[in-house]
Design a protein around this motif. Sequence first.
Motif, PDB file in Angstrom:
ATOM      1  N   SER A 138       0.747  -1.255   0.022  1.00 60.77           N
ATOM      2  CA  SER A 138      -0.017   0.111   0.250  1.00 60.77           C
ATOM      3  C   SER A 138       0.768   1.379   0.045  1.00 60.77           C
ATOM      4  N   MET A 139       1.934   1.174  -0.831  1.00 57.16           N
ATOM      5  CA  MET A 139       2.666   2.416  -0.978  1.00 57.16           C
ATOM      6  C   MET A 139       1.982   3.793  -1.809  1.00 57.16           C
ATOM      7  N   SER A 140       1.261   4.450  -1.207  1.00 60.42           N
ATOM      8  CA  SER A 140       0.688   5.485  -1.916  1.00 60.42           C
ATOM      9  C   SER A 140       1.261   6.749  -1.689  1.00 60.42           C
ATOM     10  N   GLY A 141       1.163   7.574  -2.465  1.00 58.40           N
ATOM     11  CA  GLY A 141       2.042   9.001  -2.313  1.00 58.40           C
ATOM     12  C   GLY A 141       3.393   8.977  -2.750  1.00 58.40           C
ATOM     13  N   ASN A 142       3.963  10.178  -2.839  1.00 59.38           N
ATOM     14  CA  ASN A 142       5.355  10.346  -3.388  1.00 59.38           C
ATOM     15  C   ASN A 142       6.458   9.743  -2.545  1.00 59.38           C
ATOM     16  N   MET A 143       7.505   9.562  -3.179  1.00 57.24           N
ATOM     17  CA  MET A 143       8.785   8.950  -2.415  1.00 57.24           C
ATOM     18  C   MET A 143       8.771   9.931  -1.236  1.00 57.24           C
ATOM     19  N   ALA A 144       8.936  11.191  -1.467  1.00 51.77           N
ATOM     20  CA  ALA A 144       9.021  12.215  -0.391  1.00 51.77           C
ATOM     21  C   ALA A 144       8.392  11.801   1.142  1.00 51.77           C
ATOM     22  N   ASP A 145       7.021  11.196   0.673  1.00 51.79           N
ATOM     23  CA  ASP A 145       6.232  10.845   1.834  1.00 51.79           C
ATOM     24  C   ASP A 145       6.737   9.773   2.579  1.00 51.79           C
ATOM     25  N   GLN A 146       7.571   8.961   2.061  1.00 52.77           N
ATOM     26  CA  GLN A 146       7.991   7.797   2.447  1.00 52.77           C
ATOM     27  C   GLN A 146       9.154   7.701   3.572  1.00 52.77           C
ATOM     28  N   PRO A 147       8.688   7.506   5.035  1.00 54.35           N
ATOM     29  CA  PRO A 147       9.624   7.298   5.845  1.00 54.35           C
ATOM     30  C   PRO A 147      10.420   6.049   5.520  1.00 54.35           C
ATOM     31  N   ASP A 148      11.964   6.154   6.318  1.00 57.45           N
ATOM     32  CA  ASP A 148      12.723   5.048   6.086  1.00 57.45           C
ATOM     33  C   ASP A 148      11.912   3.655   6.391  1.00 57.45           C
ATOM     34  N   ARG A 149      11.280   3.626   7.500  1.00 55.18           N
ATOM     35  CA  ARG A 149      10.604   2.328   7.855  1.00 55.18           C
ATOM     36  C   ARG A 149       9.738   1.722   6.715  1.00 55.18           C
ATOM     37  N   ARG A 150       8.998   2.630   5.742  1.00 53.11           N
ATOM     38  CA  ARG A 150       8.194   2.173   4.732  1.00 53.11           C
ATOM     39  C   ARG A 150       9.013   1.606   3.826  1.00 53.11           C
ATOM     40  N   LEU A 151      10.187   2.300   3.759  1.00 48.15           N
ATOM     41  CA  LEU A 151      10.926   1.811   2.425  1.00 48.15           C
ATOM     42  C   LEU A 151      11.590   0.344   2.820  1.00 48.15           C
ATOM     43  N   GLN A 152      11.764   0.410   3.999  1.00 43.30           N
ATOM     44  CA  GLN A 152      12.625  -0.803   4.558  1.00 43.30           C
ATOM     45  C   GLN A 152      11.533  -1.978   4.459  1.00 43.30           C
ATOM     46  N   GLN A 153      10.180  -1.689   4.819  1.00 39.05           N
ATOM     47  CA  GLN A 153       9.270  -2.703   4.560  1.00 39.05           C
ATOM     48  C   GLN A 153       8.913  -3.290   3.274  1.00 39.05           C
ATOM     49  N   LEU A 154       9.152  -2.236   2.364  1.00 38.39           N
ATOM     50  CA  LEU A 154       8.975  -2.658   0.680  1.00 38.39           C
ATOM     51  C   LEU A 154       9.955  -3.450   0.345  1.00 38.39           C
ATOM     52  N   ALA A 155      11.188  -3.142   0.743  1.00 38.57           N
ATOM     53  CA  ALA A 155      12.504  -3.808   0.673  1.00 38.57           C
ATOM     54  C   ALA A 155      12.282  -5.150   1.228  1.00 38.57           C
ATOM     55  N   ALA A 156      11.792  -5.459   2.108  1.00 44.56           N
ATOM     56  CA  ALA A 156      11.448  -6.788   2.847  1.00 44.56           C
ATOM     57  C   ALA A 156      10.514  -7.458   2.246  1.00 44.56           C
ATOM     58  N   ALA A 157       9.565  -6.879   1.562  1.00 44.56           N
ATOM     59  CA  ALA A 157       8.492  -7.573   0.881  1.00 44.56           C
ATOM     60  C   ALA A 157       9.198  -8.305  -0.333  1.00 44.56           C
ATOM     61  N   VAL A 158      10.227  -7.369  -0.981  1.00 43.89           N
ATOM     62  CA  VAL A 158      10.786  -7.778  -2.257  1.00 43.89           C
ATOM     63  C   VAL A 158      11.906  -9.018  -2.038  1.00 43.89           C
ATOM     64  N   GLN A 159      12.637  -8.845  -0.618  1.00 43.82           N
ATOM     65  CA  GLN A 159      13.808  -9.609  -0.584  1.00 43.82           C
ATOM     66  C   GLN A 159      13.387 -10.646   0.747  1.00 43.82           C
ATOM     67  N   ALA A 160      12.495 -10.775   1.307  1.00 44.45           N
ATOM     68  CA  ALA A 160      12.373 -11.498   2.200  1.00 44.45           C
ATOM     69  C   ALA A 160      11.015 -12.228   2.381  1.00 44.45           C
TER      70      ALA A 160
END
Length: 394
Positions: free
Chosen positions: A301-323
């Motif tokens: 549920s990554m809505s909005g711009n990248m500027a709106d994403q805190p590190d925690r959300r980017l980490q979640q997205l990365a984990a979805a892809v790689q774990a």
Amino acid sequence: MAGRYDVIVLGAGAAGMMCAIGAGQRGRSVAVLDHAAAPGEKIRISGGGRCNFTNIHAGPRNFLSANPHFAKSALARFTPKDFLAMVGGHGIAWHEKTLGQLFCDNSAKDIIRMLTDEMRSAGVDLRLRTEIGAIDPVAGGGYRIATSGGVVEATSLVIATGGKSIPKMGATGFAYRVAEQFGLPLVETRPGLVPLTLDPQLLQRLAPLAGIAAPAEIRHGKTAFREALLFTHRGLSGPAILQISSYWREGDEITVAIEPDIDIFITLKTARQANGRQSAQTALAEILPKRLAQHFAEGESMSGNMADQPDRRLQQLAAAVQAWPIKPSGSEGYRTAEVTLGGVDTACLDSKTMQVKTIPGLFFIGECVDVTGWLGGYNFQWAWASGYVAGEAA
Ligand code: FDA
């Protein structure tokens, strides 16, 4: 009687032909019997028609067996270099594709021709379209075999009829029945190097990804393979999945990491710094195929711009892809499995000769034995090596 030989080999596949060549070269009279119309049918279709005939890195660690030490002796006595010398002697052009995997430049038929030529030179009698019936030990030593071409007898009997994989191609599980007849133990058989299937719900969710291939690391417990992953209409395939399928058991989970060589979190952070106005999906699509990027961005549920994403959300997205934990529902089974895991228990075989320890003159070689290689030329190397050592002893 239709014939008396020193050695009868049942199965004109990779292992059986190799064994027959060795025994014939030693001056033994040899017959190879097969119910198929042509020898080496699996060689012919292997490696997409180019036969991945060995792997230059082949060693015991590339094989699964209840006894991981068993394969050492044969693999040391007949190495990939030995097979390459044979290939070179027949002027067959080859190349290394990746990860030590050697393929014919032209056709897998070159390998079959090499083996049948060698058998002919060694005086081996190849009998095709021959159905095998009862096998009886002969009093005083040797074996009597009823066949559609009459009864044959031999001092040594080598079982090289392969596993259960691809019944359409003549795989029968015959070797296991012979083992049972002689009271030998079997390690439970199951399909290996096989695509994995998914339950209907997950399959529906992943349906838009069908056809996408991506570099991945697939993990099962302590075992992991880094090769391509392929999403299909039936589930998961590609070399990385085939490899892990040999370790996977019904009910187990695997963990998928896509683009394992990329630090996705750092890459996304850098993308956010460079362009805060793009969406997470667009940033991810710089690394992954578009549909995969969409799948993960929507899943998290990554809505909005990248500027709106805190590190925690980017980490979640990365984990979805790689774990990414996935629980396959099953495998495609013997219908498409490249190999059969398990088989004749190595505990009853002499690793130096492949002869049954307690039954003189009876040998099991190749895929029917509980030694199964990774994807990448290892299974043929086991067929050559186990066939070679039996050919030296039978
Ligand atoms: P194999 O199965 O080759 O031979 C057994 C022989 O016994 C056959 O000729 C069969 O007709 C005969 N037979 C069986 N039952 C019989 C009966 N009841 N009576 C008489 N005859 C009988 N490996 C690798 O290293 N590199 C690769 O590129 C590939 N590619 C590949 C692709 C596909 C589609 C498959 C299915 C498999 C591979 N493999 C592979 C695996 C490889 O083919 C396999 O490990 C070897 O062929 C095993 O050699 P065997 O001689 O033990 O059995």
